[in-house]
Motif scaffolding. Sequence first.
Motif, PDB file in Angstrom:
ATOM      1  N   ALA A  30      -5.653  13.704 -50.912  1.00 44.18           N
ATOM      2  CA  ALA A  30      -5.583  15.127 -50.577  1.00 44.18           C
ATOM      3  C   ALA A  30      -6.976  15.655 -50.229  1.00 44.18           C
ATOM      4  O   ALA A  30      -7.146  16.457 -49.317  1.00 44.18           O
ATOM      5  CB  ALA A  30      -4.989  15.899 -51.744  1.00 44.18           C
ATOM      6  N   ASP A  31      -7.982  15.180 -50.944  1.00 43.58           N
ATOM      7  CA  ASP A  31      -9.345  15.634 -50.721  1.00 43.58           C
ATOM      8  C   ASP A  31      -9.875  15.207 -49.357  1.00 43.58           C
ATOM      9  O   ASP A  31     -10.528  15.976 -48.660  1.00 43.58           O
ATOM     10  CB  ASP A  31     -10.247  15.010 -51.799  1.00 43.58           C
ATOM     11  CG  ASP A  31     -10.915  16.073 -52.626  1.00 43.58           C
ATOM     12  OD1 ASP A  31     -10.741  17.255 -52.282  1.00 43.58           O
ATOM     13  OD2 ASP A  31     -11.617  15.728 -53.582  1.00 43.58           O
ATOM     14  N   GLN A  32      -9.604  13.972 -49.004  1.00 42.01           N
ATOM     15  CA  GLN A  32     -10.258  13.401 -47.838  1.00 42.01           C
ATOM     16  C   GLN A  32      -9.417  13.469 -46.576  1.00 42.01           C
ATOM     17  O   GLN A  32      -9.937  13.319 -45.483  1.00 42.01           O
ATOM     18  CB  GLN A  32     -10.629  11.935 -48.131  1.00 42.01           C
ATOM     19  CG  GLN A  32     -11.700  11.838 -49.211  1.00 42.01           C
ATOM     20  CD  GLN A  32     -11.863  10.434 -49.765  1.00 42.01           C
ATOM     21  OE1 GLN A  32     -11.552   9.457 -49.098  1.00 42.01           O
ATOM     22  NE2 GLN A  32     -12.369  10.333 -50.980  1.00 42.01           N
ATOM     23  N   LEU A  33      -8.120  13.668 -46.724  1.00 40.58           N
ATOM     24  CA  LEU A  33      -7.260  13.641 -45.539  1.00 40.58           C
ATOM     25  C   LEU A  33      -6.771  15.020 -45.123  1.00 40.58           C
ATOM     26  O   LEU A  33      -6.575  15.280 -43.960  1.00 40.58           O
ATOM     27  CB  LEU A  33      -6.032  12.756 -45.817  1.00 40.58           C
ATOM     28  CG  LEU A  33      -6.003  11.415 -45.110  1.00 40.58           C
ATOM     29  CD1 LEU A  33      -7.165  10.560 -45.543  1.00 40.58           C
ATOM     30  CD2 LEU A  33      -4.705  10.717 -45.416  1.00 40.58           C
ATOM     31  N   THR A  34      -6.534  15.868 -46.095  1.00 44.98           N
ATOM     32  CA  THR A  34      -5.932  17.149 -45.743  1.00 44.98           C
ATOM     33  C   THR A  34      -7.007  18.232 -45.723  1.00 44.98           C
ATOM     34  O   THR A  34      -8.107  18.051 -46.248  1.00 44.98           O
ATOM     35  CB  THR A  34      -4.833  17.536 -46.744  1.00 44.98           C
ATOM     36  OG1 THR A  34      -5.441  17.663 -48.032  1.00 44.98           O
ATOM     37  CG2 THR A  34      -3.777  16.467 -46.828  1.00 44.98           C
ATOM     38  N   ASP A  35      -6.663  19.357 -45.123  1.00 46.11           N
ATOM     39  CA  ASP A  35      -7.658  20.415 -44.964  1.00 46.11           C
ATOM     40  C   ASP A  35      -7.898  21.157 -46.273  1.00 46.11           C
ATOM     41  O   ASP A  35      -8.976  21.642 -46.531  1.00 46.11           O
ATOM     42  CB  ASP A  35      -7.212  21.385 -43.852  1.00 46.11           C
ATOM     43  CG  ASP A  35      -5.748  21.780 -44.006  1.00 46.11           C
ATOM     44  OD1 ASP A  35      -5.111  21.260 -44.939  1.00 46.11           O
ATOM     45  OD2 ASP A  35      -5.273  22.581 -43.209  1.00 46.11           O
ATOM     46  N   LYS A  36      -6.884  21.225 -47.095  1.00 39.44           N
ATOM     47  CA  LYS A  36      -7.048  21.991 -48.327  1.00 39.44           C
ATOM     48  C   LYS A  36      -6.313  21.294 -49.450  1.00 39.44           C
ATOM     49  O   LYS A  36      -5.109  21.057 -49.375  1.00 39.44           O
ATOM     50  CB  LYS A  36      -6.472  23.402 -48.146  1.00 39.44           C
ATOM     51  CG  LYS A  36      -6.843  24.352 -49.250  1.00 39.44           C
ATOM     52  CD  LYS A  36      -6.462  25.765 -48.828  1.00 39.44           C
ATOM     53  CE  LYS A  36      -5.531  26.436 -49.798  1.00 39.44           C
ATOM     54  NZ  LYS A  36      -4.127  26.129 -49.682  1.00 39.44           N
ATOM     55  N   ARG A  37      -7.037  20.949 -50.496  1.00 35.86           N
ATOM     56  CA  ARG A  37      -6.390  20.266 -51.601  1.00 35.86           C
ATOM     57  C   ARG A  37      -5.749  21.288 -52.507  1.00 35.86           C
ATOM     58  O   ARG A  37      -6.379  22.252 -52.903  1.00 35.86           O
ATOM     59  CB  ARG A  37      -7.431  19.470 -52.383  1.00 35.86           C
ATOM     60  CG  ARG A  37      -6.811  18.575 -53.411  1.00 35.86           C
ATOM     61  CD  ARG A  37      -7.871  17.855 -54.175  1.00 35.86           C
ATOM     62  NE  ARG A  37      -8.070  18.493 -55.463  1.00 35.86           N
ATOM     63  CZ  ARG A  37      -9.052  18.201 -56.284  1.00 35.86           C
ATOM     64  NH1 ARG A  37      -9.967  17.339 -55.942  1.00 35.86           N
ATOM     65  NH2 ARG A  37      -9.156  18.796 -57.454  1.00 35.86           N
ATOM     66  N   SER A  38      -4.479  21.105 -52.821  1.00 36.17           N
ATOM     67  CA  SER A  38      -3.840  22.077 -53.699  1.00 36.17           C
ATOM     68  C   SER A  38      -3.306  21.443 -54.974  1.00 36.17           C
ATOM     69  O   SER A  38      -2.561  22.059 -55.703  1.00 36.17           O
ATOM     70  CB  SER A  38      -2.714  22.808 -52.959  1.00 36.17           C
ATOM     71  OG  SER A  38      -1.982  21.896 -52.199  1.00 36.17           O
ATOM     72  N   HIS A  39      -3.663  20.193 -55.215  1.00 28.01           N
ATOM     73  CA  HIS A  39      -3.266  19.622 -56.490  1.00 28.01           C
ATOM     74  C   HIS A  39      -4.406  18.785 -57.052  1.00 28.01           C
ATOM     75  O   HIS A  39      -5.332  18.411 -56.345  1.00 28.01           O
ATOM     76  CB  HIS A  39      -1.993  18.778 -56.360  1.00 28.01           C
ATOM     77  CG  HIS A  39      -2.252  17.375 -55.888  1.00 28.01           C
ATOM     78  ND1 HIS A  39      -2.676  17.088 -54.627  1.00 28.01           N
ATOM     79  CD2 HIS A  39      -2.176  16.203 -56.539  1.00 28.01           C
ATOM     80  CE1 HIS A  39      -2.820  15.788 -54.506  1.00 28.01           C
ATOM     81  NE2 HIS A  39      -2.533  15.219 -55.648  1.00 28.01           N
ATOM     82  N   GLY A  40      -4.319  18.507 -58.328  1.00 28.43           N
ATOM     83  CA  GLY A  40      -5.381  17.753 -58.960  1.00 28.43           C
ATOM     84  C   GLY A  40      -4.978  17.391 -60.359  1.00 28.43           C
ATOM     85  O   GLY A  40      -3.802  17.492 -60.729  1.00 28.43           O
ATOM     86  N   ILE A  41      -5.951  16.974 -61.160  1.00 25.01           N
ATOM     87  CA  ILE A  41      -5.643  16.562 -62.520  1.00 25.01           C
ATOM     88  C   ILE A  41      -6.036  17.677 -63.481  1.00 25.01           C
ATOM     89  O   ILE A  41      -7.167  18.154 -63.458  1.00 25.01           O
ATOM     90  CB  ILE A  41      -6.381  15.246 -62.857  1.00 25.01           C
ATOM     91  CG1 ILE A  41      -6.035  14.224 -61.781  1.00 25.01           C
ATOM     92  CG2 ILE A  41      -6.056  14.808 -64.268  1.00 25.01           C
ATOM     93  CD1 ILE A  41      -5.534  12.916 -62.207  1.00 25.01           C
ATOM     94  N   LEU A  42      -5.069  18.079 -64.290  1.00 24.39           N
ATOM     95  CA  LEU A  42      -5.335  19.111 -65.293  1.00 24.39           C
ATOM     96  C   LEU A  42      -5.526  18.457 -66.657  1.00 24.39           C
ATOM     97  O   LEU A  42      -4.970  17.394 -66.914  1.00 24.39           O
ATOM     98  CB  LEU A  42      -4.153  20.080 -65.387  1.00 24.39           C
ATOM     99  CG  LEU A  42      -3.639  20.704 -64.099  1.00 24.39           C
ATOM    100  CD1 LEU A  42      -2.460  21.613 -64.424  1.00 24.39           C
ATOM    101  CD2 LEU A  42      -4.719  21.498 -63.413  1.00 24.39           C
ATOM    102  N   TYR A  43      -6.224  19.118 -67.518  1.00 23.48           N
ATOM    103  CA  TYR A  43      -6.476  18.640 -68.892  1.00 23.48           C
ATOM    104  C   TYR A  43      -7.220  17.310 -68.878  1.00 23.48           C
ATOM    105  O   TYR A  43      -7.661  16.840 -67.845  1.00 23.48           O
ATOM    106  CB  TYR A  43      -5.187  18.553 -69.712  1.00 23.48           C
ATOM    107  CG  TYR A  43      -4.311  19.761 -69.549  1.00 23.48           C
ATOM    108  CD1 TYR A  43      -4.792  21.019 -69.903  1.00 23.48           C
ATOM    109  CD2 TYR A  43      -3.038  19.649 -69.018  1.00 23.48           C
ATOM    110  CE1 TYR A  43      -3.989  22.140 -69.728  1.00 23.48           C
ATOM    111  CE2 TYR A  43      -2.247  20.763 -68.837  1.00 23.48           C
ATOM    112  CZ  TYR A  43      -2.723  22.004 -69.199  1.00 23.48           C
ATOM    113  OH  TYR A  43      -1.954  23.104 -69.005  1.00 23.48           O
ATOM    114  N   ARG A  44      -7.327  16.710 -70.073  1.00 25.87           N
ATOM    115  CA  ARG A  44      -8.084  15.455 -70.123  1.00 25.87           C
ATOM    116  C   ARG A  44      -7.508  14.526 -71.179  1.00 25.87           C
ATOM    117  O   ARG A  44      -6.599  14.898 -71.931  1.00 25.87           O
ATOM    118  CB  ARG A  44      -9.561  15.740 -70.411  1.00 25.87           C
ATOM    119  CG  ARG A  44      -9.802  16.762 -71.467  1.00 25.87           C
ATOM    120  CD  ARG A  44     -11.252  17.058 -71.591  1.00 25.87           C
ATOM    121  NE  ARG A  44     -11.971  15.926 -72.154  1.00 25.87           N
ATOM    122  CZ  ARG A  44     -13.199  15.986 -72.612  1.00 25.87           C
ATOM    123  NH1 ARG A  44     -13.873  17.120 -72.575  1.00 25.87           N
ATOM    124  NH2 ARG A  44     -13.785  14.937 -73.106  1.00 25.87           N
ATOM    125  N   GLY A  45      -8.016  13.300 -71.176  1.00 25.60           N
ATOM    126  CA  GLY A  45      -7.535  12.308 -72.130  1.00 25.60           C
ATOM    127  C   GLY A  45      -6.086  11.936 -71.871  1.00 25.60           C
ATOM    128  O   GLY A  45      -5.632  11.943 -70.735  1.00 25.60           O
TER     129      GLY A  45
END
Lengths: 195, 334
Positions: free
Chosen positions: B168-183
């Motif tokens: 999403a970061d490198q291919l699309t114009d706008k990233r709208s998802h990602g990783i929430l929280y941790r562990g």
Amino acid sequence: MLLNNHKVSLSGRSKIVSNKDMTFAEKIYLPAIIAGFGITIHHFFKKKATIQYPEVKRPIADIYRGKHVLKRDDEGRERCTACGLCALSCPAEAITMIAAERKEDEKHLYREEKYASVYEINMLRCIFCGLCEEACPKEAIFLTNEMVLADLHRSDFIYGKDVLVEPSDKRVDISIRQTPEVLSFKKDKNQTHNR
Amino acid sequence: MFKVTIDNHTIEVEEGTTILQAARMIGGIVVPPAMCYYSKLKESGGKCRTCLVKVAQGSARDPRPLPKLVASCRTPVADGMVVQNITSQEVIETRKAIVEFLLINHPLDCPVCDQAGECDLQDLSYDNGKEESRFEEAKRSFRVIDIGDKIQLHMNRCILCYRCVYTADQLTDKRSHGILYRGDVSEISTYIQTDVTNDFSGNMIDVCPVGALTDKTFRFKNRVWFLNPMNANRSCSKCSGKVTAWMRGGEVYRITGRKDQFGEVEEFICNECRFEKKELSDWTIEGPRNIKRASVISQNHYEKSKKPSVILPLENRTVSLDEFKNGSNNEIQL
């Protein structure tokens, strides 16, 4: 060596045919006819090779591989999840299915979120090898002691879910097919799918 | 040029090449499996640890071994480096443990999952894992969510490889998802239920090594091993239009990118090709794709098999009969 133009008798009982002239006793045929009647009459007093089928039935194995059944679980939900492994393992390519997604109000009908909306076994193709039973990860399909009966039309041999799924009020007992090995495997907590 | 030896195969590679890339140049069973590394995505790799290898000799100048196993996707080669992958028992044992780790929270819902049959994790655990699981606690579970109308996210199955985020970061114009929280509570999601609708967002389905991101237009439609993957193309203004059409009879069930031998797509394709062109008339079919014989997708596809090239004529064999019987020569054993 054996195959070098020598005729080999497989049974060891073949007789060599000759064209020699018959004797008088052989020419009148009567001794041969009487001997033939003797054989026929002898068979009247032998044990019968046939049985009166619908009234008398031959014993079959406990795990006879007959008509399939699609099992329900303890709560009456269909176990089959249409994973397609039975169809994949089927050497005769007799099984076809169409999967569908379970709706919210169908949770009491189907065990998993996916189920087989169409599940068909072509009994004319099926060779009753039991590989589908072995491949099934959900213990959904089993072969039963019931025979597949003769029918008049080819299309009638394509058994759908109406025939294959066991009725909720008339469950099919397949516990005899669950050998000690199978049962110990099912109890094994290390096998994640058993929990 | 650096000289590097991987499992007794020596190859010369450019400076800055990673061990994994060098192993892929050699090819075959020397290549370590990779769940998170994706050569087409920058910064990917280093997360799943399945590609761990043993460096038995750091370089020609300093021949000491590296103290720990290293992630081959992130470690550049040094001149004279000696790497052990399948020849090291330590690597094999560790990989077994890594597979067990990845499967801790991964549900065994392969009969339901659309990815089954082409799943990297399935292959990985089949090749490198154990048969049983020692994990008895409850697995983490999430609700299935739709991110956009074409992509469905099963967070239960996710192994947090981050490939989709990089896509999403490198291919699309706008990233709208990602990783929430941790562990172990971290999860992939969109920010407050937004849709993922970018033109190339569908590629996150292809890069996902497991069945976490799946095509909603193909959901439960068919099992991949009943379909025939065909090379197909169309003229598309947004992408190259070169795809794999998964067909049965005259019907196109789904469209994916063309994957190479390492399970990576050759070219990313646009959403229009992937989701909207499901008619046979939309595509020019070039012909069937080659499938590995070991793959379940090759089941019931009858093709003429070729004689393996490793089987030499008898007179060329340098191995004695005793050696052959004892199986000391691996090449002939194949």
